[in-house]
Design a protein around this motif. Structure first.
Motif, PDB file in Angstrom:
ATOM      1  N   THR A 379       2.546   1.604  -4.928  1.00 52.61           N
ATOM      2  CA  THR A 379       3.523   0.847  -4.138  1.00 52.61           C
ATOM      3  C   THR A 379       4.880   1.541  -4.162  1.00 52.61           C
ATOM      4  O   THR A 379       5.572   1.640  -3.144  1.00 52.61           O
ATOM      5  CB  THR A 379       3.661  -0.584  -4.694  1.00 52.61           C
ATOM      6  N   GLU A 380       5.249   2.052  -5.323  1.00 56.06           N
ATOM      7  CA  GLU A 380       6.527   2.753  -5.469  1.00 56.06           C
ATOM      8  C   GLU A 380       6.539   4.053  -4.689  1.00 56.06           C
ATOM      9  O   GLU A 380       7.517   4.367  -4.002  1.00 56.06           O
ATOM     10  CB  GLU A 380       6.782   3.029  -6.952  1.00 56.06           C
ATOM     11  N   GLU A 381       5.442   4.815  -4.764  1.00 56.24           N
ATOM     12  CA  GLU A 381       5.373   6.086  -4.059  1.00 56.24           C
ATOM     13  C   GLU A 381       5.541   5.910  -2.556  1.00 56.24           C
ATOM     14  O   GLU A 381       6.199   6.711  -1.893  1.00 56.24           O
ATOM     15  CB  GLU A 381       4.033   6.782  -4.331  1.00 56.24           C
ATOM     16  N   LEU A 382       4.953   4.865  -1.993  1.00 59.48           N
ATOM     17  CA  LEU A 382       5.003   4.628  -0.558  1.00 59.48           C
ATOM     18  C   LEU A 382       6.172   3.744  -0.147  1.00 59.48           C
ATOM     19  O   LEU A 382       6.297   3.386   1.033  1.00 59.48           O
ATOM     20  CB  LEU A 382       3.684   4.023  -0.075  1.00 59.48           C
ATOM     21  N   ASP A 383       7.038   3.397  -1.124  1.00 56.44           N
ATOM     22  CA  ASP A 383       8.234   2.596  -0.854  1.00 56.44           C
ATOM     23  C   ASP A 383       7.884   1.298  -0.114  1.00 56.44           C
ATOM     24  O   ASP A 383       8.439   0.979   0.939  1.00 56.44           O
ATOM     25  CB  ASP A 383       9.250   3.403  -0.047  1.00 56.44           C
ATOM     26  N   LEU A 384       6.953   0.537  -0.709  1.00 52.07           N
ATOM     27  CA  LEU A 384       6.483  -0.695  -0.107  1.00 52.07           C
ATOM     28  C   LEU A 384       7.138  -1.906  -0.756  1.00 52.07           C
ATOM     29  O   LEU A 384       7.667  -1.827  -1.864  1.00 52.07           O
ATOM     30  CB  LEU A 384       4.962  -0.801  -0.257  1.00 52.07           C
ATOM     31  N   ASP A 385       7.073  -3.026  -0.079  1.00 54.88           N
ATOM     32  CA  ASP A 385       7.599  -4.289  -0.579  1.00 54.88           C
ATOM     33  C   ASP A 385       6.780  -4.720  -1.806  1.00 54.88           C
ATOM     34  O   ASP A 385       5.564  -4.938  -1.718  1.00 54.88           O
ATOM     35  CB  ASP A 385       7.513  -5.354   0.521  1.00 54.88           C
ATOM     36  N   LEU A 386       7.455  -4.839  -2.952  1.00 53.59           N
ATOM     37  CA  LEU A 386       6.753  -5.162  -4.197  1.00 53.59           C
ATOM     38  C   LEU A 386       6.133  -6.553  -4.155  1.00 53.59           C
ATOM     39  O   LEU A 386       5.059  -6.779  -4.734  1.00 53.59           O
ATOM     40  CB  LEU A 386       7.711  -5.054  -5.383  1.00 53.59           C
ATOM     41  N   VAL A 387       6.798  -7.485  -3.501  1.00 56.90           N
ATOM     42  CA  VAL A 387       6.283  -8.853  -3.431  1.00 56.90           C
ATOM     43  C   VAL A 387       5.027  -8.916  -2.569  1.00 56.90           C
ATOM     44  O   VAL A 387       4.030  -9.541  -2.923  1.00 56.90           O
ATOM     45  CB  VAL A 387       7.366  -9.810  -2.883  1.00 56.90           C
ATOM     46  N   LYS A 388       5.065  -8.227  -1.434  1.00 53.07           N
ATOM     47  CA  LYS A 388       3.945  -8.292  -0.500  1.00 53.07           C
ATOM     48  C   LYS A 388       2.751  -7.483  -0.978  1.00 53.07           C
ATOM     49  O   LYS A 388       1.597  -7.914  -0.854  1.00 53.07           O
ATOM     50  CB  LYS A 388       4.393  -7.795   0.871  1.00 53.07           C
ATOM     51  N   TYR A 389       2.993  -6.285  -1.543  1.00 58.70           N
ATOM     52  CA  TYR A 389       1.896  -5.367  -1.860  1.00 58.70           C
ATOM     53  C   TYR A 389       1.564  -5.295  -3.345  1.00 58.70           C
ATOM     54  O   TYR A 389       0.546  -4.713  -3.715  1.00 58.70           O
ATOM     55  CB  TYR A 389       2.237  -3.965  -1.348  1.00 58.70           C
ATOM     56  N   GLY A 390       2.422  -5.854  -4.194  1.00 56.00           N
ATOM     57  CA  GLY A 390       2.148  -5.837  -5.626  1.00 56.00           C
ATOM     58  C   GLY A 390       2.797  -4.660  -6.320  1.00 56.00           C
ATOM     59  O   GLY A 390       2.778  -3.535  -5.812  1.00 56.00           O
ATOM     60  N   GLU A 391       3.371  -4.892  -7.490  1.00 52.56           N
ATOM     61  CA  GLU A 391       4.141  -3.867  -8.193  1.00 52.56           C
ATOM     62  C   GLU A 391       3.280  -2.755  -8.742  1.00 52.56           C
ATOM     63  O   GLU A 391       3.710  -1.607  -8.816  1.00 52.56           O
ATOM     64  CB  GLU A 391       4.938  -4.515  -9.329  1.00 52.56           C
ATOM     65  N   ARG A 392       2.043  -3.044  -9.139  1.00 47.44           N
ATOM     66  CA  ARG A 392       1.181  -2.046  -9.767  1.00 47.44           C
ATOM     67  C   ARG A 392      -0.014  -1.650  -8.893  1.00 47.44           C
ATOM     68  O   ARG A 392      -0.960  -1.042  -9.374  1.00 47.44           O
ATOM     69  CB  ARG A 392       0.666  -2.581 -11.107  1.00 47.44           C
ATOM     70  N   THR A 393       0.056  -1.943  -7.619  1.00 47.02           N
ATOM     71  CA  THR A 393      -1.074  -1.660  -6.731  1.00 47.02           C
ATOM     72  C   THR A 393      -1.200  -0.160  -6.456  1.00 47.02           C
ATOM     73  O   THR A 393      -0.195   0.527  -6.259  1.00 47.02           O
ATOM     74  CB  THR A 393      -0.913  -2.406  -5.398  1.00 47.02           C
TER      75      THR A 393
END
Length: 465
Positions: A379-393
């Motif tokens: 999720t961090e690498e792709l700069d995604l919304d942590l709430v929507k996609y999950g912090e550790r996905t």
């Protein structure tokens, strides 16, 4: 457009100047002396200045190995690898100039299936000078200068490339774009000493340079030379190839090489023209093995301190393994293949893996190439919304690229090729709203690069014994 035309004109002028200098320095061939006497009456190695023009310089870190084994940094390629460049000679020095420039149009996400694609006309590029001279009968001094004008041709945000990640621009992570390389991508010096035909030791310092971790960097791999794009697994394998401050010690024991580095973990900052601060807060080790002239294998591990500017608290443990294969075919054709695996592991985060397999087949003027990648992007690498996609996905991404290149011209040992490639990405269903289902990419390009330097391995070995 003016910047691209200026860059093309500069490189053409550079190539013409190099070729003119090469022809000026080329000595007349001495046909009165048979080849078997090349080692001299004493049986020792001839001085570099006395070597015929069809025998290139030795390896950068060993007088006992062929130049073809040179990769990036201190990494090994197979001895059978093709080398593209221009040779220059003086009384005591030997030089090689090589590089790659693409004038291309890339279109990422054909049909706008998602919202993260982009298209543009640009010119990824790099140029390199290698120089070396003998020090006494067993020592070798070598330096590299590598530059890239990516900052001019790609801008600060780099070029569009779906699912790519790494580094930043204007304090925002670069995602779905490949960052530009620094103007000075390598300024390094080294010294090696031959204890015997099977044992060498060397020391290498770069500011910037490349530590002993990962395979040979993508822009120097024969299997990737015709592909204008960086792998989306770049920061799982060879992302440290531009490091501001690296020192490496290594020893070769016949077919094996063991080396260790201390280096600056932080990736280059957003200013592509400056020299970043050296810290030497990270380390790595690599074991390489060359079982034959067709293979180069390596395993490596490193601790990288705070590589990302936007996540200074996060350190990375990186482990890699790779195999590179190269073999000549009939009628000057050849095949090159690379397979690699990389793992990034940060504390309290699941490990993220990457696998790459790429290959190129040269058939006279035509080269066919392909690249397959499987990368686990967080999720961090792709700069995604942590709430929507999950912090550790973790999101698995598959990318397949196939291309073809054809040499239009071969003049003054310089080649101009036209090419194109097509790519398809297979992404997780949960990312369809951003990328669409199986987004597509395509590009067309002109490529300017040096001609092939021919070298007979048996001839080389006969003159180093």
């Amino acid at each position: 457009m003016k910047q691209l035309l200026l860059l093309l004109w500069m490189l053409l002028s550079f190539v013409v100047a190099v070729q003119a200098q090469h022809e000026h320095n080329m000595p007349a061939k001495d046909t009165s002396r048979p080849q078997h006497q090349m080692k001299g009456d004493s049986g020792h190695m001839p001085r570099m200045a006395d070597m015929p023009m069809d025998i290139p310089m030795s390896h950068a870190f060993s007088l006992q190995l062929p130049m073809n084994r040179n990769g990036s940094g201190t990494g090994w390629l197979p001895d059978a690898s093709p080398m593209y460049g221009y040779m220059l000679h003086s009384k005591k020095w030997m030089y090689m100039v090589h590089g790659n420039i693409f004038l291309r149009y890339t279109y990422q996400d054909i049909g706008h299936k998602g919202s993260r694609g982009d298209s543009r006309l640009d010119a990824p590029n790099w140029m390199m000078l290698m120089a070396q001279r003998k020090v006494g009968s067993k020592g070798l001094f070598h330096y590299n200068v590598m530059i890239s004008l990516d900052r001019l041709t790609e801008g600060g945000a780099g070029y569009p490339l779906l699912f790519q990640s790494g580094e930043s621009w204007k304090n925002k992570p670069l995602v779905d774009r490949q960052h530009p390389h620094d103007l000075f991508s390598e300024l390094s010096v080294s010294y090696s000493y031959a204890f015997s035909k099977k044992v060498d030791a060397f020391i290498y310092f770069g500011y910037p340079g490349e530590p002993a971790i990962g395979s040979v960097a993508f822009m120097h791999r024969p299997s990737a030379l015709s592909n204008p794009d960086a792998p989306i697994s770049h920061h799982w394998n060879d992302g440290t190839h531009i490091t501001f401050g690296v020192a490496t010690l290594g020893i070769r024991l016949d077919k094996f090489k063991l080396e260790g580095s201390v280096f600056t973990g932080r990736e280059p900052d957003e200013n592509r023209y400056n020299f970043d601060r050296m810290k030497f807060d990270s380390w790595s080790g690599r074991l390489s093995y060359s079982p034959s002239e067709n293979w180069a294998l390596q395993v490596s591990h490193g601790y990288i301190k705070s590589p990302e500017m936007l996540h200074p608290e996060e350190d990375i443990n990186r482990t890699t393994a790779s195999a590179i294969f190269s073999a000549p075919l009939q009628h000057d054709n050849r095949i090159n293949i690379t397979a690699l695996w990389g793992l990034n592991k940060a504390a309290d985060h699941p490990g993220e893996n990457a696998v790459l397999v790429e290959g190129a087949v040269r058939l006279k003027r035509t080269e066919l190439y392909t690249r397959y990648e499987w990368v686990q992007k967080s999720t961090e690498e792709l700069d995604l919304d942590l709430v929507k996609y999950g912090e550790r996905t973790i999101f698995p991404v598959h990318a397949l690229t196939t291309g073809i290149s054809y040499d239009l011209l071969d003049i003054a040992k310089t080649r101009l090729a036209v090419g194109g490639q097509f790519g398809v990405f297979f992404n997780d269903r949960s990312l369809y709203d951003l990328y669409g289902k199986q987004p597509l990419a395509a590009e067309i390009y002109l490529r300017l690069y040096p001609g092939l330097m021919k070298m007979n391995q048996k001839h080389w070995r006969a003159n180093t014994q």
